[in-house]
Design a protein around this motif. Structure first.
Motif, PDB file in Angstrom:
ATOM      1  N   VAL A  48    -101.446  36.565  14.726  1.00 16.65           N
ATOM      2  CA  VAL A  48    -102.833  36.158  14.536  1.00 16.65           C
ATOM      3  C   VAL A  48    -103.413  36.743  13.251  1.00 16.65           C
ATOM      4  N   ALA A  49    -103.026  37.946  12.894  1.00 19.13           N
ATOM      5  CA  ALA A  49    -103.562  38.564  11.676  1.00 19.13           C
ATOM      6  C   ALA A  49    -103.205  37.731  10.437  1.00 19.13           C
ATOM      7  N   SER A  50    -101.966  37.254  10.351  1.00 22.16           N
ATOM      8  CA  SER A  50    -101.576  36.404   9.215  1.00 22.16           C
ATOM      9  C   SER A  50    -102.331  35.082   9.251  1.00 22.16           C
ATOM     10  N   ARG A  51    -102.491  34.543  10.448  1.00 22.59           N
ATOM     11  CA  ARG A  51    -103.228  33.285  10.602  1.00 22.59           C
ATOM     12  C   ARG A  51    -104.663  33.456  10.114  1.00 22.59           C
ATOM     13  N   ALA A  52    -105.265  34.603  10.409  1.00 19.29           N
ATOM     14  CA  ALA A  52    -106.652  34.861  10.016  1.00 19.29           C
ATOM     15  C   ALA A  52    -106.812  34.940   8.503  1.00 19.29           C
ATOM     16  N   GLU A  53    -105.735  35.263   7.793  1.00 17.80           N
ATOM     17  CA  GLU A  53    -105.792  35.314   6.328  1.00 17.80           C
ATOM     18  C   GLU A  53    -105.718  33.924   5.710  1.00 17.80           C
ATOM     19  N   ARG A  54    -105.223  32.945   6.468  1.00 20.97           N
ATOM     20  CA  ARG A  54    -104.972  31.605   5.929  1.00 20.97           C
ATOM     21  C   ARG A  54    -105.857  30.523   6.546  1.00 20.97           C
TER      22      ARG A  54
END
Length: 168
Positions: A48-54
Motif C-alpha cells: 500500500v505504501a508504494s501504491r500511495a506514492e503513485r
C-alpha cells in the motif's frame, strides 16, 4: 445512503499512513482470499505504501472509524496501466469489506473517483477488471461504464483483463 440512527453516513476521504495495514489486509483478503486473483499478486496488493506514492488512496470508514473500503485513483503516471492519454484517469484495486458489500460502499468510492477525475479536467475514466469480478462489472455498468474490448490486455500470461470506460 441511510445509516443507523445517530451514526454518521459513510463518506470518502484520503487514506492516512496508519490506514495502510488495514487496506493491505482488506485488499489481499478480498482479492486472493475471495479467489479473484492468484496468490502471486498478493505482494503487490499488500504494498500500500508504494501504491500511495503513485495514486491517491481513498477510503470509506464505518461508524467506528474502521476502513471498510478502499480504491487507488490514478490521475497521472503509469500506475493506471490502461490509460493512454493525459485526459484519462483510472482507478485500481477497488475493495470493499465482504460484510459491507452490497451496501453502496463500492459505489461511493467509484463516485468519488469520478468526481475527482472531473475536477482534475479528465475526460474519461478507464479501468481494467478480471473476468470473474462479476459484482464489480454490475456496479460499473450500473454507473454508466461500458466495455472497451479493444483495450483488453494481459499483464502476465494467463491473466486476461477486461477494460471498461466512462466518458466524463
Amino acid at each position: 445512503m441511510s445509516s443507523a440512527a445517530g451514526a454518521p453516513s459513510p463518506s470518502v476521504e484520503t487514506a492516512r499512513p496508519e490506514d495502510f495495514s488495514r487496506i493491505a489486509e482488506l485488499t489481499v483478503d478480498v482479492y486472493v482470499g475471495g479467489g479473484l486473483t492468484n496468490p502471486g499478486y498478493a505482494v503487490e496488493l499488500a504494498d500500500v505504501a508504494s501504491r500511495a506514492e503513485r495514486a491517491e488512496l481513498l477510503v470509506v470508514r464505518d461508524g467506528d472509524g474502521r476502513v471498510v473500503g478502499s480504491v487507488a485513483l490514478v490521475l497521472d503516471g503509469d500506475f493506471g496501466e490502461v490509460t493512454e492519454s493525459d485526459d484519462e484517469a483510472a482507478f485500481r484495486m477497488l475493495v470493499v469489506d465482504p460484510v459491507r458489500q452490497g451496501r453502496g460502499t463500492g459505489e461511493l468510492l467509484v463516485a468519488a473517483c469520478l468526481e475527482r477525475a472531473r475536477a482534475a479536467g479528465k475526460r474519461r475514466m478507464v479501468l481494467s477488471t478480471g473476468p470473474t469480478m462479476t459484482a464489480a462489472h454490475r456496479l460499473y455498468e450500473r454507473m454508466g461504464f461500458t466495455r472497451l474490448p479493444e483495450r483488453d490486455w494481459s499483464p502476465v500470461p494467463g491473466v486476461d483483463l477486461q477494460v471498461y470506460v466512462l466518458e466524463l
